[in-house]
Write an enzyme that holds these catalytic residues in place. Structure first.
Site, PDB file in Angstrom:
ATOM      1  N   SER A  35      -1.017  -6.053  -4.458  1.00  8.78           N
ATOM      2  CA  SER A  35       0.318  -6.063  -5.063  1.00  8.78           C
ATOM      3  C   SER A  35       1.413  -5.594  -4.120  1.00  8.78           C
ATOM      4  CB  SER A  35       0.334  -5.189  -6.316  1.00  8.78           C
ATOM      5  OG  SER A  35      -0.068  -3.877  -5.986  1.00  8.78           O
ATOM      6  N   ASP A 343       7.102   1.650 -10.887  1.00 11.89           N
ATOM      7  CA  ASP A 343       6.406   1.572 -12.176  1.00 11.89           C
ATOM      8  C   ASP A 343       5.169   2.462 -12.248  1.00 11.89           C
ATOM      9  OD1 ASP A 343       4.802   0.334 -10.386  1.00 11.89           O
ATOM     10  OD2 ASP A 343       4.704  -1.596 -11.412  1.00 11.89           O
ATOM     11  N   HIS A 346       3.765   0.934  -7.969  1.00 13.11           N
ATOM     12  CA  HIS A 346       4.425   0.204  -6.879  1.00 13.11           C
ATOM     13  C   HIS A 346       5.762   0.836  -6.501  1.00 13.11           C
ATOM     14  CE1 HIS A 346       1.941  -2.642  -9.287  1.00 13.11           C
ATOM     15  NE2 HIS A 346       1.407  -2.816  -8.093  1.00 13.11           N
TER      16      HIS A 346
END
Ligand SMILES: *[C@@H]1O[C@H](CO)[C@@H](O)[C@H](O)[C@H]1NC(C)=O
Ligand SMILES: *[C@@H]1O[C@H](CO)[C@@H](O)[C@H](O)[C@H]1NC(C)=O
Ligand SMILES: *[C@@H]1O[C@H](CO)[C@@H](O)[C@H](O)[C@H]1NC(C)=O
Ligand SMILES: *[C@@H]1O[C@H](CO)[C@@H](O)[C@H](O)[C@H]1NC(C)=O
Ligand SMILES: *[C@@H]1O[C@H](CO)[C@@H](O)[C@H](O)[C@H]1NC(C)=O
Length: 379
Positions: A35, A343, A346
């Site tokens: 990610s 979040d 990240h």
């Protein structure tokens, strides 16, 4: 003078040294990872990252777990290339300047449990290299058909001139902790991760890749999802409030990755390898937040509840249903530009921009080569 200041001074020398060198002009980027660099892969396969993801820059969700751009977006932009489309995205994509094989939750070694059980992606690094192999063959086959394919697919010569970027490993570390392994057990499989990483980089080299830019993993002990999910090990904090044990393991992973990259450099003399100490660039934001315009780096911007504004069961974008109405509870904060953590898992666009600005000129790299010159063999 701390090591950060020492790096800044080194940087001045590097700038002088590289002023006269000719940039590499990479025509494309092929990216592999998780990610940290997913620009839409997991969203294409398993459902879109919900709003408020994307709110700062794209003004809508854009397949990234972030309010805006990722480090890979700033890298592409600085090389004069469009943002990378995800290989898995079947709609409206343009791969003429590269493709992104990264998906959120990806690991170096395969997970034994499905995404629905573990949250980890089935597109592990080996799968990403198979996809890349297919991408080469099938893009060339389609390119030959002509028409629009000539606009949206790369030419054959691009594969040996492109920059190959990697940012993976974080989920291999958390995977062990999330299945209740001890730190020694996690450390025990690091050599296996390195062996797999080596093999897969060699596959990409065999397929034509020559210029490799490899990110270290970040200080995972500074991220709320790790602190919240593994509280016993998170109890030991460093002076800035990060989980010390997790960060030690991340640094051990990075030391081994650096050695692995050095060995690859010897094994594959026709290729160029740059190892980038992203860990230090990230940790600096937790250590000296105010110096760089950040506040409360450990607190998630987008989220809901708890010490870190992070709830495992109600993440950024989470909604609840009250009286037949969806109510957003995983809300964004008023000033994402001042936050480091987006979040709980990240980084924000502001943090990603900071990281990019730190690593682009080579002061965190081995060898200390700027991004634009990452094709040079000797420094
Ligand atoms: C998956 O299972 C195999 C066989 O039991 C084991 O060797 C491997 O370590 C497991 N992988 C992970 C990521 O747990
Ligand atoms: C791609 O093409 C090469 C050369 O023609 C071939 O050796 C390789 O097996 C092909 N790979 C796939 C996945 O089709
Ligand atoms: C694809 O991207 C290339 C490079 O940016 C651009 O020249 C081309 O017009 C784009 N084509 C389409 C159909 O988006
Ligand atoms: C890890 O331990 C916790 C607490 O004992 C337990 O609830 C959980 O099921 C365990 N997880 C795994 C994957 O074994
Ligand atoms: C939901 O509806 C009930 C019954 O009309 C009402 O008492 C309650 O306050 C409503 N809850 C919310 C959060 O609006």
């Amino acid at each position: 003078m701390d090591s950060y200041q020492a790096l800044l001074i080194l940087n001045i020398f590097l700038l002088l040294k590289f002023t006269l060198a000719t940039p590499c002009n990479f025509p494309a980027i092929f990216n592999f990872g998780d990610s940290n660099s997913d620009t839409g892969g997991l969203s294409a396969a398993f459902g879109a990252a919900p709003p408020p993801n994307g709110e700062t820059f794209f003004k809508k969700p854009a397949g990234r777990y972030c309010d805006g751009r990722l480090v890979i977006d700033f890298i592409a932009n600085s090389l004069g290339l469009p943002y990378l489309d995800a290989y898995l995205d079947s709609i409206g994509t343009n791969f003429s300047h590269g493709a992104n094989f990264a998906t959120a939750g990806s690991t170096i070694r395969r997970e034994n449990r499905t995404l629905f059980q573990s949250g980890f992606s089935p597109f592990s690094l080996d799968v990403q290299t198979w996809q890349f192999n297919q991408f080469i063959n099938r893009s060339q086959f389609a390119y030959e058909k002509g028409g629009v394919y000539r606009e949206i697919l790369p030419t054959q010569d691009i594969f040996s001139k492109a920059l190959y970027t990697f940012d993976i490993g974080q989920n291999d570390l958390t995977s062990g902790y999330f299945t209740n392994m001890t730190t020694n057990e996690v450390k025990g499989y690091l050599p296996d991760l390195m062996q797999r990483f080596t093999n897969l980089v060699k596959v990409i080299h065999d397929l034509g890749g020559r210029y490799f830019w490899i990110h270290s993993t970040g200080p995972i002990g500074c991220l709320p999802y790790v602190l919240v999910r593994v509280p016993a090990i998170a109890a030991k904090k460093d002076q800035v409030g990060c989980g010390e044990v997790f960060n030690e393991v991340a640094q051990l992973f990075n030391a081994k990755l650096k050695e692995t990259v050095a060995q690859l450099r010897k094994d594959l003399p026709s290729a160029t390898f740059t190892y980038v100490d992203v860990y230090s660039a990230k940790y600096e934001m937790f250590k000296n937040p105010a110096k760089h315009g950040f506040e409360e780096p450990l607190i998630s911007c987008c989220g809901h509840g708890g010490k870190y504004n992070y709830d495992v069961n109600a993440g950024c974008g989470a909604t609840i249903r009250v009286n037949n109405t969806e109510i957003l509870i995983g809300k964004s904060c008023p000033e994402p530009l001042k936050k480091v953590c987006w979040d709980g898992i990240h980084y924000t666009e502001a943090a990603n921009r900071f990281i990019f600005e730190q690593i682009a000129d080579g002061k965190f790299s081995d060898p200390p080569v700027p991004l634009k010159l990452a094709c040079l063999h000797k420094v």
